[in-house]
Design a protein around this motif. Structure first.
Motif, PDB file in Angstrom:
ATOM      1  N   GLN A  71      24.451 -72.727   8.492  1.00  0.00           N
ATOM      2  CA  GLN A  71      23.418 -72.938   7.757  1.00  0.00           C
ATOM      3  C   GLN A  71      22.776 -74.284   7.498  1.00  0.00           C
ATOM      4  OE1 GLN A  71      21.616 -70.290   5.147  1.00  0.00           O
ATOM      5  NE2 GLN A  71      19.295 -70.621   4.829  1.00  0.00           N
ATOM      6  N   ALA A  72      23.945 -74.511   6.591  1.00  0.00           N
ATOM      7  CA  ALA A  72      24.303 -76.169   5.839  1.00  0.00           C
ATOM      8  C   ALA A  72      24.786 -77.215   7.097  1.00  0.00           C
ATOM      9  CB  ALA A  72      25.249 -75.886   4.565  1.00  0.00           C
ATOM     10  N   GLY A  73      25.440 -76.455   8.259  1.00  0.00           N
ATOM     11  CA  GLY A  73      25.598 -77.787   8.602  1.00  0.00           C
ATOM     12  C   GLY A  73      26.433 -78.737   9.053  1.00  0.00           C
ATOM     13  N   LEU A  74      28.270 -77.615   9.086  1.00  0.00           N
ATOM     14  CA  LEU A  74      29.771 -78.169   8.403  1.00  0.00           C
ATOM     15  C   LEU A  74      29.912 -78.652   9.902  1.00  0.00           C
ATOM     16  CD1 LEU A  74      31.558 -78.915   6.701  1.00  0.00           C
ATOM     17  CD2 LEU A  74      32.368 -76.557   6.806  1.00  0.00           C
ATOM     18  N   GLN A  75      29.338 -78.041  11.438  1.00  0.00           N
ATOM     19  CA  GLN A  75      29.685 -78.378  12.347  1.00  0.00           C
ATOM     20  C   GLN A  75      30.313 -79.553  12.405  1.00  0.00           C
ATOM     21  OE1 GLN A  75      27.396 -76.893  11.428  1.00  0.00           O
ATOM     22  NE2 GLN A  75      27.486 -74.646  12.835  1.00  0.00           N
ATOM     23  N   SER A  76      30.583 -80.474  13.122  1.00  0.00           N
ATOM     24  CA  SER A  76      31.621 -81.579  13.628  1.00  0.00           C
ATOM     25  C   SER A  76      30.465 -82.425  14.888  1.00  0.00           C
ATOM     26  CB  SER A  76      32.964 -81.840  13.560  1.00  0.00           C
ATOM     27  OG  SER A  76      33.193 -81.023  14.974  1.00  0.00           O
ATOM     28  N   SER A  77      30.278 -83.389  14.537  1.00  0.00           N
ATOM     29  CA  SER A  77      29.422 -84.046  15.545  1.00  0.00           C
ATOM     30  C   SER A  77      30.549 -85.461  15.374  1.00  0.00           C
ATOM     31  CB  SER A  77      27.989 -84.109  15.463  1.00  0.00           C
ATOM     32  OG  SER A  77      27.744 -84.217  14.550  1.00  0.00           O
ATOM     33  N   LYS A  78      30.202 -86.117  16.721  1.00  0.00           N
ATOM     34  CA  LYS A  78      30.539 -87.590  16.909  1.00  0.00           C
ATOM     35  C   LYS A  78      28.961 -88.684  15.591  1.00  0.00           C
ATOM     36  CE  LYS A  78      32.444 -86.955  21.549  1.00  0.00           C
ATOM     37  NZ  LYS A  78      32.041 -87.638  22.603  1.00  0.00           N
ATOM     38  N   ALA A  79      30.210 -89.535  15.231  1.00  0.00           N
ATOM     39  CA  ALA A  79      29.094 -90.841  14.179  1.00  0.00           C
ATOM     40  C   ALA A  79      28.516 -91.346  15.643  1.00  0.00           C
ATOM     41  CB  ALA A  79      30.561 -91.537  13.303  1.00  0.00           C
ATOM     42  N   GLY A  80      27.435 -92.131  14.886  1.00  0.00           N
ATOM     43  CA  GLY A  80      26.864 -93.366  15.446  1.00  0.00           C
ATOM     44  C   GLY A  80      27.250 -94.357  14.806  1.00  0.00           C
ATOM     45  N   ILE A  81      27.643 -95.319  15.660  1.00  0.00           N
ATOM     46  CA  ILE A  81      27.936 -96.951  15.261  1.00  0.00           C
ATOM     47  C   ILE A  81      26.566 -96.871  14.642  1.00  0.00           C
ATOM     48  CG2 ILE A  81      27.821 -98.977  16.195  1.00  0.00           C
ATOM     49  CD1 ILE A  81      29.672 -97.285  17.135  1.00  0.00           C
ATOM     50  N   ALA A  82      25.042 -97.326  14.776  1.00  0.00           N
ATOM     51  CA  ALA A  82      24.267 -97.465  13.923  1.00  0.00           C
ATOM     52  C   ALA A  82      24.833 -97.247  12.549  1.00  0.00           C
ATOM     53  CB  ALA A  82      23.208 -97.068  14.390  1.00  0.00           C
ATOM     54  N   GLN A  83      24.803 -95.581  11.670  1.00  0.00           N
ATOM     55  CA  GLN A  83      25.052 -94.841  10.649  1.00  0.00           C
ATOM     56  C   GLN A  83      26.257 -95.797  10.042  1.00  0.00           C
ATOM     57  OE1 GLN A  83      24.852 -91.070  10.752  1.00  0.00           O
ATOM     58  NE2 GLN A  83      25.698 -90.214   9.029  1.00  0.00           N
ATOM     59  N   LEU A  84      27.740 -95.791  10.975  1.00  0.00           N
ATOM     60  CA  LEU A  84      29.189 -96.068  10.146  1.00  0.00           C
ATOM     61  C   LEU A  84      29.183 -97.720  10.170  1.00  0.00           C
ATOM     62  CD1 LEU A  84      31.328 -95.001  12.517  1.00  0.00           C
ATOM     63  CD2 LEU A  84      31.078 -94.356  10.252  1.00  0.00           C
ATOM     64  N   GLY A  85      27.993 -98.348  10.620  1.00  0.00           N
ATOM     65  CA  GLY A  85      27.685 -99.936  10.529  1.00  0.00           C
ATOM     66  C   GLY A  85      27.111-100.366   8.887  1.00  0.00           C
ATOM     67  N   GLU A  86      25.728 -99.108   8.940  1.00  0.00           N
ATOM     68  CA  GLU A  86      24.969 -98.806   7.273  1.00  0.00           C
ATOM     69  C   GLU A  86      25.419 -98.495   6.563  1.00  0.00           C
ATOM     70  OE1 GLU A  86      20.866 -96.960   6.047  1.00  0.00           O
ATOM     71  OE2 GLU A  86      21.650 -96.470   7.589  1.00  0.00           O
ATOM     72  N   ALA A  87      27.136 -97.490   6.612  1.00  0.00           N
ATOM     73  CA  ALA A  87      28.290 -96.963   5.340  1.00  0.00           C
ATOM     74  C   ALA A  87      28.196 -98.657   5.086  1.00  0.00           C
ATOM     75  CB  ALA A  87      28.572 -95.895   5.527  1.00  0.00           C
ATOM     76  N   VAL A  88      29.155 -99.683   6.274  1.00  0.00           N
ATOM     77  CA  VAL A  88      30.227-100.854   6.158  1.00  0.00           C
ATOM     78  C   VAL A  88      29.240-101.479   5.198  1.00  0.00           C
ATOM     79  CG1 VAL A  88      31.137-102.270   7.138  1.00  0.00           C
ATOM     80  CG2 VAL A  88      31.634-100.223   7.773  1.00  0.00           C
ATOM     81  N   LEU A  89      27.725-101.806   5.510  1.00  0.00           N
ATOM     82  CA  LEU A  89      26.946-102.575   5.227  1.00  0.00           C
ATOM     83  C   LEU A  89      26.764-102.386   3.402  1.00  0.00           C
ATOM     84  CD1 LEU A  89      24.767-103.914   8.142  1.00  0.00           C
ATOM     85  CD2 LEU A  89      26.858-105.100   7.303  1.00  0.00           C
ATOM     86  N   ILE A  90      26.925-101.159   2.832  1.00  0.00           N
ATOM     87  CA  ILE A  90      26.162-101.168   1.958  1.00  0.00           C
ATOM     88  C   ILE A  90      27.929-101.181   0.545  1.00  0.00           C
ATOM     89  CG2 ILE A  90      25.869 -99.267   0.244  1.00  0.00           C
ATOM     90  CD1 ILE A  90      23.660 -97.639   2.599  1.00  0.00           C
ATOM     91  N   VAL A  91      28.863-100.813   1.720  1.00  0.00           N
ATOM     92  CA  VAL A  91      30.107-101.050   0.625  1.00  0.00           C
ATOM     93  C   VAL A  91      30.139-103.090   0.644  1.00  0.00           C
ATOM     94  CG1 VAL A  91      32.315-100.687   0.425  1.00  0.00           C
ATOM     95  CG2 VAL A  91      31.033 -98.791   1.610  1.00  0.00           C
ATOM     96  N   VAL A  92      29.711-103.431   1.837  1.00  0.00           N
ATOM     97  CA  VAL A  92      29.886-104.851   1.944  1.00  0.00           C
ATOM     98  C   VAL A  92      28.742-105.457   0.438  1.00  0.00           C
ATOM     99  CG1 VAL A  92      29.423-107.358   2.743  1.00  0.00           C
ATOM    100  CG2 VAL A  92      30.053-105.566   3.720  1.00  0.00           C
ATOM    101  N   ALA A  93      27.516-105.378   0.742  1.00  0.00           N
ATOM    102  CA  ALA A  93      26.707-104.990  -0.375  1.00  0.00           C
ATOM    103  C   ALA A  93      27.025-104.930  -1.798  1.00  0.00           C
ATOM    104  CB  ALA A  93      25.790-104.581  -0.025  1.00  0.00           C
ATOM    105  N   ILE A  94      27.594-103.587  -2.159  1.00  0.00           N
ATOM    106  CA  ILE A  94      28.199-102.997  -3.642  1.00  0.00           C
ATOM    107  C   ILE A  94      29.076-104.500  -4.013  1.00  0.00           C
ATOM    108  CG2 ILE A  94      29.891-101.638  -4.860  1.00  0.00           C
ATOM    109  CD1 ILE A  94      28.217-100.042  -3.054  1.00  0.00           C
TER     110      ILE A  94
END
Length: 269
Positions: A71-94
């Motif tokens: 129900q919570a959605g633990l099933q795996s799925s492929k990562a989107g490039i945009a979402q991964l890019g956003e995560a990297v940019l946030i780390v850089v900003a921090i």
């Protein structure tokens, strides 16, 4: 009948408690075993696999949790490039904010050349991603979505962040300023990840990338693991700023979505 009195809430509480106790016990045991393995902690800390093992045991011992996980959605799925890019940019900003503050406050930035480390940097990078995945299977792929079946995203993120921070029990040996800064740091990271993963089925690739990059950057730029409270407080404030920005961005996006839906004209038939 109130939410707290409901059987579903009590079941969730039992699952969360079982997971947290098991994650703590496994982390303790793995920490005791690590010296005997000869694996340096700078490469990987075996305690990071405590949450993953806890999830496996909870799913085995408490069959009812399997439906909750689906129900919570633990099933795996492929990562989107945009979402991964956003995560990297946030780390850089921090780290830009943290390093800028260090420079403005006159503190020396203690950068470590990755090629001067005692072990090959490529081994450390791979191991850090593996270790981060071991943790995130528990925190963001199990506990966070499970709590979101009864709480909002923000509250779930704060609860996970508090539990995650306290789980790093070793920080309390470094004094109240270091420990409180670390817990604030963990809560803010959890809030950022909660916003990154909000409404998305993929969790592990993004959470792992974000977590591993934070660990690697701290290894190279800060010496907070040695008990430097100033470094830890700096990171806590930088992540707090990033978390607030993430919440503002979500609020703006939500507002735009609401206005767009309100201004939509019916189709001509």
């Amino acid at each position: 009948m109130t939410l707290i009195d409901s059987p579903r809430f009590n079941r969730l509480s039992g699952i969360v408690l079982a997971y947290y106790v098991l994650a703590s016990v496994f982390a303790l045991l793995l920490g005791i075993v690590q010296p005997a393995t000869g694996i340096p902690v700078v490469i990987i800390q075996l305690t990071q696999f405590g949450p993953m093992l806890a999830v496996l045991v909870v799913l085995w011992l408490l069959p009812g949790s399997r439906g909750l996980v689906r129900q919570a959605g633990l099933q795996s799925s492929k990562a989107g490039i945009a979402q991964l890019g956003e995560a990297v940019l946030i780390v850089v900003a921090i780290f830009v904010v943290a390093l800028a503050w260090y420079g403005l406050s006159g503190h020396m930035i203690d950068f470590t050349n990755p090629f001067d480390l005692a072990h090959p940097i490529w081994i450390i990078v791979i191991a850090q991603f593996i270790g981060a995945a071991g943790e995130e299977i528990g925190w963001r792929c199990f506990l966070q979505p499970a709590l979101q079946t009864r709480m909002g995203v923000l509250l779930s993120s704060v609860v996970v962040g508090l539990l995650w921070g306290v789980w790093h029990v070793g920080v309390f040996a470094e004094g109240w300023l270091y420990a409180s800064s670390f817990i604030l740091f963990a809560v803010c990271l959890s809030v950022i990840l909660g916003e990154l993963l909000r409404g998305k089925r993929l969790k592990l690739p993004t959470a792992t990338t974000f977590h591993a990059l934070i660990n690697l950057a701290m290894l190279l730029w800060f010496k907070e693991e040695g008990g430097d409270a100033y470094a830890m407080a700096t990171m806590a404030v930088a992540t707090l700023i990033a978390a607030v920005c993430a919440l503002i961005v979500h609020s703006v996006r939500t507002g735009r979505g609401t206005r767009k839906s309100n201004n939509t004209f019916p189709e001509l038939r």
